[in-house]
Design a protein around this motif. Structure first.
Motif, PDB file in Angstrom:
ATOM      1  N   CYS A  26     -39.479  19.712  -5.052  1.00 51.20           N
ATOM      2  CA  CYS A  26     -39.649  20.964  -4.336  1.00 51.20           C
ATOM      3  C   CYS A  26     -39.175  20.817  -2.888  1.00 51.20           C
ATOM      4  CB  CYS A  26     -41.138  21.346  -4.362  1.00 51.20           C
ATOM      5  SG  CYS A  26     -41.458  22.921  -3.557  1.00 51.20           S
ATOM      6  N   SER A  29     -35.554  24.929   1.015  1.00 50.88           N
ATOM      7  CA  SER A  29     -34.271  25.505   0.598  1.00 50.88           C
ATOM      8  C   SER A  29     -33.258  24.368   0.470  1.00 50.88           C
ATOM      9  CB  SER A  29     -33.781  26.515   1.648  1.00 50.88           C
ATOM     10  OG  SER A  29     -32.391  26.699   1.542  1.00 50.88           O
ATOM     11  N   THR A  45     -37.851  23.364  -7.672  1.00 49.60           N
ATOM     12  CA  THR A  45     -38.329  24.653  -7.147  1.00 49.60           C
ATOM     13  C   THR A  45     -38.035  24.689  -5.645  1.00 49.60           C
ATOM     14  OG1 THR A  45     -40.533  23.771  -6.692  1.00 49.60           O
ATOM     15  CG2 THR A  45     -40.258  24.904  -8.796  1.00 49.60           C
ATOM     16  N   GLN A  46     -38.039  25.898  -5.093  1.00 50.01           N
ATOM     17  CA  GLN A  46     -37.883  26.072  -3.643  1.00 50.01           C
ATOM     18  C   GLN A  46     -38.998  26.986  -3.150  1.00 50.01           C
ATOM     19  OE1 GLN A  46     -33.277  26.244  -2.518  1.00 50.01           O
ATOM     20  NE2 GLN A  46     -33.783  27.857  -3.969  1.00 50.01           N
ATOM     21  N   GLY A  49     -36.494  29.798  -0.883  1.00 45.17           N
ATOM     22  CA  GLY A  49     -35.151  30.029  -1.413  1.00 45.17           C
ATOM     23  C   GLY A  49     -34.569  31.248  -0.701  1.00 45.17           C
ATOM     24  N   SER A  59     -37.374  31.322  -6.791  1.00 45.97           N
ATOM     25  CA  SER A  59     -37.004  29.928  -7.082  1.00 45.97           C
ATOM     26  C   SER A  59     -38.130  29.185  -7.797  1.00 45.97           C
ATOM     27  CB  SER A  59     -36.665  29.193  -5.780  1.00 45.97           C
ATOM     28  OG  SER A  59     -35.672  29.858  -5.062  1.00 45.97           O
ATOM     29  N   GLY A  63     -35.706  27.133 -13.133  1.00 48.04           N
ATOM     30  CA  GLY A  63     -34.393  27.523 -12.612  1.00 48.04           C
ATOM     31  C   GLY A  63     -33.597  26.293 -12.186  1.00 48.04           C
ATOM     32  N   TYR A  65     -31.460  25.016  -9.056  1.00 45.97           N
ATOM     33  CA  TYR A  65     -31.188  25.336  -7.656  1.00 45.97           C
ATOM     34  C   TYR A  65     -30.481  24.150  -7.021  1.00 45.97           C
ATOM     35  CZ  TYR A  65     -35.051  28.240  -9.141  1.00 45.97           C
ATOM     36  OH  TYR A  65     -35.845  29.074  -9.882  1.00 45.97           O
ATOM     37  N   GLY A 143     -28.096  29.355  -7.253  1.00 46.25           N
ATOM     38  CA  GLY A 143     -29.360  29.432  -7.976  1.00 46.25           C
ATOM     39  C   GLY A 143     -29.126  30.113  -9.316  1.00 46.25           C
ATOM     40  N   ASN A 145     -30.886  31.299 -12.937  1.00 42.84           N
ATOM     41  CA  ASN A 145     -32.125  31.503 -13.700  1.00 42.84           C
ATOM     42  C   ASN A 145     -31.885  30.974 -15.109  1.00 42.84           C
ATOM     43  OD1 ASN A 145     -33.039  32.947 -11.435  1.00 42.84           O
ATOM     44  ND2 ASN A 145     -32.280  34.881 -12.272  1.00 42.84           N
ATOM     45  N   SER A 148     -36.268  30.512 -16.466  1.00 41.04           N
ATOM     46  CA  SER A 148     -37.232  30.943 -15.454  1.00 41.04           C
ATOM     47  C   SER A 148     -38.100  32.065 -16.010  1.00 41.04           C
ATOM     48  CB  SER A 148     -36.501  31.497 -14.229  1.00 41.04           C
ATOM     49  OG  SER A 148     -35.364  30.740 -13.914  1.00 41.04           O
TER      50      SER A 148
END
Ligand code: BTN
Length: 240
Positions: A26, A29, A45-46, A49, A59, A63, A65, A143, A145, A148
Motif C-alpha cells: 500500500c 500514490s 492498493t493506494q 490514488g 484504488s 486492482g 496500480y 490503474g 480495475n 476490483s
C-alpha cells in the motif's frame, strides 16, 4: 487471485527500459513514489490514488496500480534503447492507452481508448492513465480495475474486468508495449479503437466533432469548418 511479485515482473520485462522495480502492499500514490525515486512502482492498493484534474482514483484491493518512471535529458525523454523522444503528456498518455488496449486484446478483451486517458470495455471505464512530471523524471501512472469491487457510486461509469489474468503478465505486457508505442506509436490502432471519434464533444477549443488522432496523439476536432488539434485536456461527450 495472483498478486504482483517483484521477481516475476522483473523476469517478464524487456531489459533496458525500466531501472528499479518496487512493489508495495500500500502507498499513497505510485505516481508520487515513481517521481520521487525514479523506480517503476507497483502497489496492491493506494490511499491517495490520483486521477486527472485533482480527482481521486479508486484504488481498492484487486486492482492493478503502477507507475512507470521515464527520464529527461535536455527536455526530451531518453528511452532504454538510447533513442531520445520529445516529451508531450499527450503522446505519453496515448502511447499508454494503446499499450493497455492491446494488452487487454491479447487476453480476448475488446478494449477501447477514450481519448486521452481512459480505456473502456463494454461502455465502462476499466483503466485510467495519468502522466506527470517532476524535475527530470516523468511518471506514467496506470490503474486497471482487474478484479476490483467497484463502489456503488462509481458503478454506472466504471467496471472491473473480473478476469482470471495474472497481473504480472498483464503489467509486463502493458509496460513492454508502452515502450514500443512510445518509440513508434500505432496511431492507426488508436484511430481504429477510439470511442471518442465520431462523437460531438465539448473541450477547451469549443464544441465540435472528434474526427481523428494525429501522429502526435492529438485529438482532431472539426469545429465549424476548422480542424482544431487538442494535445491534452478534458473532452466531454455531447452525443452518445
Ligand atoms: C484518471 O482516471 O483520471 C487517471 C487515473 C490514474 C490512476 C493511476 S493508478 C496508478 C497511478 N497512481 C496514481 O495516483 N494515479 C495513477
Amino acid at each position: 487471485m495472483k498478486k504482483i511479485v517483484k521477481t516475476e515482473i522483473e523476469k517478464l520485462l524487456i531489459a533496458g527500459n525500466v531501472r528499479d522495480v518496487l512493489v508495495y502492499d500500500c502507498v499513497e500514490s505510485t505516481n508520487d513514489c515513481a517521481l520521487n525515486t525514479g523506480a517503476t512502482v507497483f502497489a496492491r492498493t493506494q490511499t491517495k490514488g490520483r486521477g486527472r484534474n485533482g480527482r481521486s482514483f479508486f484504488s481498492g484491493e484487486g486492482g492493478l496500480y503502477f507507475s512507470i518512471a521515464l527520464f529527461f535529458e535536455e527536455n526530451q525523454i531518453r528511452l532504454g534503447s538510447g533513442a531520445l523522444i520529445p516529451f508531450s503528456a499527450g503522446r505519453l498518455t496515448v502511447s499508454a492507452g494503446i499499450a493497455v488496449a492491446k494488452a487487454l486484446n491479447l487476453f480476448g478483451i475488446d478494449a477501447k481508448i477514450k481519448w486521452v486517458n481512459d480505456v473502456y470495455v463494454a461502455g465502462k471505464k476499466v483503466c485510467g492513465i495519468l502522466a506527470e512530471r517532476r524535475g527530470d523524471i516523468a511518471a506514467i501512472g496506470i490503474g486497471i480495475n482487474l478484479n476490483s469491487s467497484i463502489p456503488d457510486d462509481l458503478a454506472s461509469k466504471a467496471a472491473s474486468l473480473n478476469a482470471p489474468i495474472d497481473p504480472n503478465v498483464l503489467a509486463a505486457s502493458v509496460i513492454n508495449g508502452f515502450f514500443h508505442e512510445l518509440a513508434s506509436p500505432d496511431i492507426e490502432f488508436a484511430n481504429a479503437n477510439c470511442i471518442t471519434l465520431g462523437k460531438t464533444v465539448e473541450c477547451e477549443k469549443g464544441i465540435g466533432v472528434a474526427v481523428g488522432i494525429d501522429a502526435d496523439g492529438a485529438l482532431l476536432i472539426l469545429i465549424g469548418d476548422q480542424t482544431e488539434r487538442l494535445y491534452y485536456g478534458e473532452v466531454r461527450f455531447l452525443s452518445a
